[in-house]
Design an enzyme around this catalytic site. Structure first.
Site, mmCIF file in Angstrom:
data_model
loop_
_atom_site.group_PDB
_atom_site.id
_atom_site.type_symbol
_atom_site.label_atom_id
_atom_site.label_comp_id
_atom_site.label_asym_id
_atom_site.label_seq_id
_atom_site.Cartn_x
_atom_site.Cartn_y
_atom_site.Cartn_z
ATOM 1 N N GLU A 184 0.835 -1.213 0.000
ATOM 2 C CA GLU A 184 0.000 0.000 0.000
ATOM 3 C C GLU A 184 0.861 1.251 0.000
ATOM 4 O OE1 GLU A 184 -2.657 0.508 3.285
ATOM 5 O OE2 GLU A 184 -3.636 -1.409 2.899
ATOM 6 N N ASP A 235 7.841 -1.104 -37.157
ATOM 7 C CA ASP A 235 6.578 -1.731 -37.557
ATOM 8 C C ASP A 235 5.683 -0.736 -38.297
ATOM 9 O OD1 ASP A 235 5.407 -0.144 -35.507
ATOM 10 O OD2 ASP A 235 5.839 -1.708 -34.042
ATOM 11 N N LYS A 248 6.481 -5.795 -38.857
ATOM 12 C CA LYS A 248 6.686 -6.600 -37.641
ATOM 13 C C LYS A 248 5.425 -7.419 -37.384
ATOM 14 C CE LYS A 248 6.312 -4.972 -33.311
ATOM 15 N NZ LYS A 248 6.580 -4.056 -32.202
HETATM 16 C C1 R5P Z 1 4.583 -1.919 -30.178
HETATM 17 O O1 R5P Z 1 4.060 -1.946 -31.265
HETATM 18 C C2 R5P Z 1 5.295 -0.732 -29.614
HETATM 19 O O2 R5P Z 1 5.306 0.347 -30.481
HETATM 20 C C3 R5P Z 1 6.702 -1.079 -29.191
HETATM 21 O O3 R5P Z 1 7.468 -1.407 -30.329
HETATM 22 C C4 R5P Z 1 6.693 -2.269 -28.262
HETATM 23 O O4 R5P Z 1 5.631 -2.176 -27.374
HETATM 24 C C5 R5P Z 1 7.969 -2.358 -27.493
HETATM 25 O O5 R5P Z 1 7.927 -3.468 -26.653
HETATM 26 P P1 R5P Z 1 9.152 -4.447 -26.541
HETATM 27 O O6 R5P Z 1 10.364 -3.604 -26.254
HETATM 28 O O7 R5P Z 1 8.807 -5.368 -25.413
HETATM 29 O O8 R5P Z 1 9.274 -5.163 -27.854
#
Ligand code: R5P
Length: 291
Positions: free
Chosen positions: A38, A167, A190
């Site tokens: 908490e 992506d 991606k």
């Molecule tokens: C996802 O599409 C976000 O834009 C980031 O690329 C992603 O969330 C990053 O997370 P991680 O570092 O765990 O791949």
């Protein structure tokens, strides 16, 4: 008009900087976390005037920082007619839709809670997707750190640089960054397995990266998985150096080590989340949005 700025525990330095820029009345907070988890918060300072801004980024420990944000907003509402929640990094922003049947859209829940505790408006920064904010029933504003990130990057000597989004979802962000920088950009494909969370880059060969310095632009780095996969792919395409910029660097566990091992030269992020890579200050952007 005099504004009160409450510095939440997770964003103390950032709140101080914003407060200085606005010549505001800074109210500090002290948090005691009990053995059961908490939080007990005590405010240090008095409320003046009718507008209060609460600054609290929601990074790990996420749920603890979130409940503290709610408590601060609620107290602010008892003392002011207008309350703005400044949450530069808002955890749960990726849970903006039902990806698999039965999943709860937590952003919708957050929207109700921020309103319920008394926020009139929420300001976030480079949110993962704008869809999340559509779940909020209060005013919202998504500001961007890109101009400051670009300014920082201009001091680095780069060879024939190209901006890359890891992506398709980050295409707009990479476009904005490349336009500010007057560079070209590409976006990789991606794919994330929604059950395991694992990511894959699905592009064929990308010849335009060969021999060039690349700037990978993302909203956030959590485990580093996305950046590692993108870098490994780009290195196979014979690019030169890979720089990574993101607004929010969570860098969970050994994410930084994994990213460096994949061949990244440097990671640059903002002070939305304090840390080793957080060299770009965003206080001017937030102060402008509050005014
Ligand atoms: C996802 O599409 C976000 O834009 C980031 O690329 C992603 O969330 C990053 O997370 P991680 O570092 O765990 O791949």
């Amino acid at each position: 008009m005099l504004i009160n700025i409450i510095a939440g525990n997770s964003s103390e330095i950032l709140a101080k900087r914003i407060s200085r820029k606005l010549n505001a009345n800074l109210i500090k907070s002290k948090v005691k976390v009990f053995p059961d988890g908490e939080s007990k918060i005590t405010l240090k300072g008095k409320f003046i005037g009718s507008k209060t801004v609460v600054v609290q980024s929601i990074y790990p420990p996420v749920d603890s920082n979130l409940i503290q944000a709610f408590a601060l907003i609620s107290k602010a509402k008892e003392n002011s007619s207008e309350v703005i929640a400044v949450i530069p990094y808002l955890a749960y922003a990726r849970q903006d839709r039902e990806f698999l049947p039965g999943e709860i859209v937590t952003m919708k829940v957050l929207g109700n809670l921020f309103k319920g505790v008394g926020a009139n408006k929420i300001i976030v920064m480079d949110i993962h997707s704008k869809l999340g904010l559509k779940q909020f029933k209060i005013k919202s504003e998504n500001v961007t750190a890109i101009p400051n990130l670009v300014k920082y990057f201009k001091s680095i000597k780069l060879e024939n640089p190209l901006v890359v989004s890891p992506d398709q979802g980050g295409k707009e962000r990479a476009r904005r960054f490349s336009e500010e920088f007057k560079l070209n950009f590409i976006a990789l494909q991606k794919f994330r397995d929604r059950k395991t969370g694992k990511v894959k880059i699905k592009n064929e060969d990308v010849c335009e990266v060969e021999g060039r310095d690349l700037i990978l632009v993302d909203d956030m780095i959590s485990t580093g998985g996305s950046i590692v996969k993108a870098t490994e792919f780009l290195k196979k395409q014979n690019c030169k150096r890979v720089f990574v910029i993101c607004t929010h660097a969570l860098l969970i566990n050994d994410a930084e080590k994994k990213i460096k091992k994949a061949g990244v030269t440097k990671i640059i992020s903002t002070n939305s989340i304090p840390g080793k890579t957080s060299v770009v200050d965003i206080s001017d952007i937030i102060a402008k949005a509050i005014k």
